[in-house]
Design an enzyme around this catalytic site. Sequence first.
Site, PDB file in Angstrom:
ATOM      1  N   ASP A  31    -120.323   0.350 106.730  1.00  0.00           N
ATOM      2  CA  ASP A  31    -120.430  -0.157 105.319  1.00  0.00           C
ATOM      3  C   ASP A  31    -121.840  -0.323 104.772  1.00  0.00           C
ATOM      4  O   ASP A  31    -122.801  -0.421 105.569  1.00  0.00           O
ATOM      5  CB  ASP A  31    -119.634  -1.543 105.298  1.00  0.00           C
ATOM      6  CG  ASP A  31    -118.277  -1.746 105.501  1.00  0.00           C
ATOM      7  OD1 ASP A  31    -117.791  -0.655 105.491  1.00  0.00           O
ATOM      8  OD2 ASP A  31    -117.941  -2.841 105.726  1.00  0.00           O
TER       9      ASP A  31
HETATM   10  N1  URA Z   1    -116.071  -3.360 110.411  1.00  0.00           N
HETATM   11  C1  URA Z   1    -116.518  -3.433 109.220  1.00  0.00           C
HETATM   12  O1  URA Z   1    -116.029  -4.284 108.615  1.00  0.00           O
HETATM   13  N2  URA Z   1    -117.761  -2.940 108.584  1.00  0.00           N
HETATM   14  C2  URA Z   1    -118.340  -1.871 109.313  1.00  0.00           C
HETATM   15  O2  URA Z   1    -119.504  -1.288 108.778  1.00  0.00           O
HETATM   16  C3  URA Z   1    -118.111  -1.597 110.504  1.00  0.00           C
HETATM   17  C4  URA Z   1    -117.017  -2.165 111.262  1.00  0.00           C
END
Ligand code: URA
Length: 236
Positions: A102
Amino acid sequence: MIRLDKFLCDTVGVTRKQAGYLLKEKRVTVDGEIVKTGATKIAEDADVEFDGVSLRLSGPRYYMMNKPEGYVCSHDDPHNPTVFILIDEVGAEKLHIAGRLDCDTTGLLLLTDDGQWSHRVTSPKHKCDKTYRVWLDDAISEETEGLFAEGLMLRGEKQETLPAQMVKVDEKEALLTIHEGKYHQVKRMFAAVGNRVVGLHRESVGELVLDEELEPGEYRPLTEEEIALFLPKKAS
Ligand code: URA
């Protein structure tokens, strides 16, 4: 051995004539020395730089990055900078991400132009472990570890999460290892137990651990040994 002008055509994507101009303008070095003659023969693994940027023949490329916060894992985005602007390599647009993070997540990001390799990293079939350091809004409850180990149902999913291992580091900090990669999985798992992720950092993927030397936004090529971690084991 390969002619330097041919090497430039193959890596930079210029014509032989244009390669000649680049050389005359002293923009190309081989093993640290300016070379101006296109006919010069170089080894295929020679250290060639164009305007200070290292060039490689278009064999598969593999990098790890310490992803900084605020960068998106896509080739273009209307709102945020993308991780690709941090990649100072010819042909960076040909790379893709093996396991996206993310925008607000930091840590180990893998980039390659080898589709089969990235499939081995990301495919649920290979159940590649991913370990995250997680910072939470509230204290981690007693039940969290057990609920994650059993597997839980996330909103909008048809199957429970695979058993995941959580190690509490502090009241509001944990290391969580998951074996799949559902959308926003870590944030949704903690939301499912009534908590909220306020910071997320990926420390490792399989046996590959983020290089501590890399500052946020820095990257480096993977070593042969690191690339091989995701390839079928050779029979000895
Ligand atoms: N899980 C999440 O919620 N976000 C990420 O970036 C990676 C794993």
